[in-house]
Design an enzyme around this catalytic site. Structure first.
Site, PDB file in Angstrom:
ATOM      1  N   ALA A   1       0.880  -1.183   0.000  1.00 41.64           N
ATOM      2  CA  ALA A   1       0.000   0.000   0.000  1.00 41.64           C
ATOM      3  C   ALA A   1       0.909   1.222   0.000  1.00 41.64           C
ATOM      4  O   ALA A   1       2.077   1.139   0.378  1.00 41.64           O
ATOM      5  CB  ALA A   1      -0.891   0.002   1.241  1.00 41.64           C
ATOM      6  N   CYS A   2       0.401   2.362  -0.403  1.00 41.70           N
ATOM      7  CA  CYS A   2       1.248   3.549  -0.524  1.00 41.70           C
ATOM      8  C   CYS A   2       1.890   3.893   0.821  1.00 41.70           C
ATOM      9  O   CYS A   2       1.326   3.611   1.885  1.00 41.70           O
ATOM     10  CB  CYS A   2       0.451   4.718  -1.090  1.00 41.70           C
ATOM     11  SG  CYS A   2      -0.359   5.744   0.133  1.00 41.70           S
ATOM     12  N   LEU A   3       3.048   4.498   0.768  1.00 45.69           N
ATOM     13  CA  LEU A   3       3.833   4.751   1.970  1.00 45.69           C
ATOM     14  C   LEU A   3       3.137   5.705   2.939  1.00 45.69           C
ATOM     15  O   LEU A   3       3.436   5.700   4.137  1.00 45.69           O
ATOM     16  CB  LEU A   3       5.208   5.306   1.584  1.00 45.69           C
ATOM     17  CG  LEU A   3       6.101   4.345   0.787  1.00 45.69           C
ATOM     18  CD1 LEU A   3       7.373   5.061   0.345  1.00 45.69           C
ATOM     19  CD2 LEU A   3       6.434   3.090   1.583  1.00 45.69           C
TER      20      LEU A   3
ATOM     21  N   SER B   1       0.309   5.406   4.054  1.00 44.88           N
ATOM     22  CA  SER B   1      -0.503   4.603   4.974  1.00 44.88           C
ATOM     23  C   SER B   1       0.292   4.146   6.197  1.00 44.88           C
ATOM     24  O   SER B   1      -0.266   3.542   7.105  1.00 44.88           O
ATOM     25  CB  SER B   1      -1.070   3.377   4.250  1.00 44.88           C
ATOM     26  OG  SER B   1      -0.027   2.480   3.882  1.00 44.88           O
TER      27      SER B   1
END
Length: 264
Positions: free
Chosen positions: A171-173, A175
């Site tokens: 998941a994108c950083l 998050s």
């Protein structure tokens, strides 16, 4: 196989698609099936930003070159979105709305009739504000529409000989930040380097959550022993401190998706 056929039929009904492509397990599977089903009536769009690791971008480019898929890389700098850096609970909504509006323009310019994204059936069970933006903008979610779970996607990816069938979930950083904690490019870089170190050391599924200047490492419990070997433990602690973290901790509950949502 019945779900795969259902997915193929659904994609045919869309006629042509722009796929939001992150090179993750779900979007790679979706893009591959779309390409095999629709041929040249498919394109991939990948967002490049400071919350998207370089390794993922490189994998996205390499996959599209191998499969001969038209690929557009767009700049999507989340930190410039009003309110995003303050990391509100609807952060993902703000990001997805901005991203899909950009993809919509790219799709229109290239004559694509639909935009599709890779959320799956399992995503219905977690706090996913980004799906609100998907619904508002009329983005299609073929994997959810066809009742495909993460396990289904991994199994079918293996059947299709996709290298991502056993790739770790990502998941994108952004998050990795506690809600309300300011997201900065510097801290995103710290998290990126920390996770890349763990991956390079052979840990399979990793998250480095950031709490102020403290790193909370999540890995599979089966790999706790490996991390606690003196050489590995000392290397990880020393490296993360060099990256800028003051304290380095191991989460005893291990890796799990959406752990930052446990406070909501």
């Amino acid at each position: 196989m019945e779900k795969l056929k259902k997915l193929q039929d659904y994609l045919r009904s869309l006629e042509s698609v722009a796929v939001a492509f992150s090179s993750g397990v779900d979007s790679t599977f979706l893009l591959k099936v779309a390409k095999d089903t629709l041929g040249d009536k498919v394109m991939a769009v990948t967002a490049q930003s400071c919350s998207f690791p370089k390794r993922e971008l490189k994998e996205a480019i390499a996959f599209c070159e191998k499969e001969e898929i038209k690929h557009v890389i767009c700049e999507s700098e989340e930190l410039s979105i009003e309110g995003f850096a303050q990391n509100p609970k609807n952060r993902c909504y703000l990001c997805k709305k901005e991203l899909f509006e950009k993809i919509q323009k790219i799709a229109d310019d290239n004559g694509m009739k639909a935009i599709v994204e890779g959320s799956n059936l399992d995503d219905n069970g977690d706090y996913r504000p980004g799906l609100q933006a998907v619904a508002e903008l009329g983005i299609k979610s073929p994997l959810r529409h066809c009742d495909l779970s993460k396990a289904d996607i991994r199994a079918l990816s293996h059947y299709l000989h996709l290298p991502t069938w056993e790739k770790q979930s990502f998941a994108c950083l952004s998050s990795r930040f506690v809600y309300g904690e300011t997201i900065t490019e510097e801290k995103l870089g710290m998290v990126d380097k920390a996770e890349q170190l763990l991956l390079n050391m052979g840990f399979h599924q990793v998250r480095v959550r950031i709490h102020g200047m403290m790193a909370r490492i999540e890995i599979e419990p089966s790999e706790f022993g490996k991390l606690m070997e003196d050489e590995n433990r000392e290397k990880i602690a020393k490296s993360l401190k060099e990256y800028g973290f003051t304290y380095v901790t191991l989460d005893l509950m291990g890796y799990r998706t959406g752990s930052m949502n446990e406070t909501l």
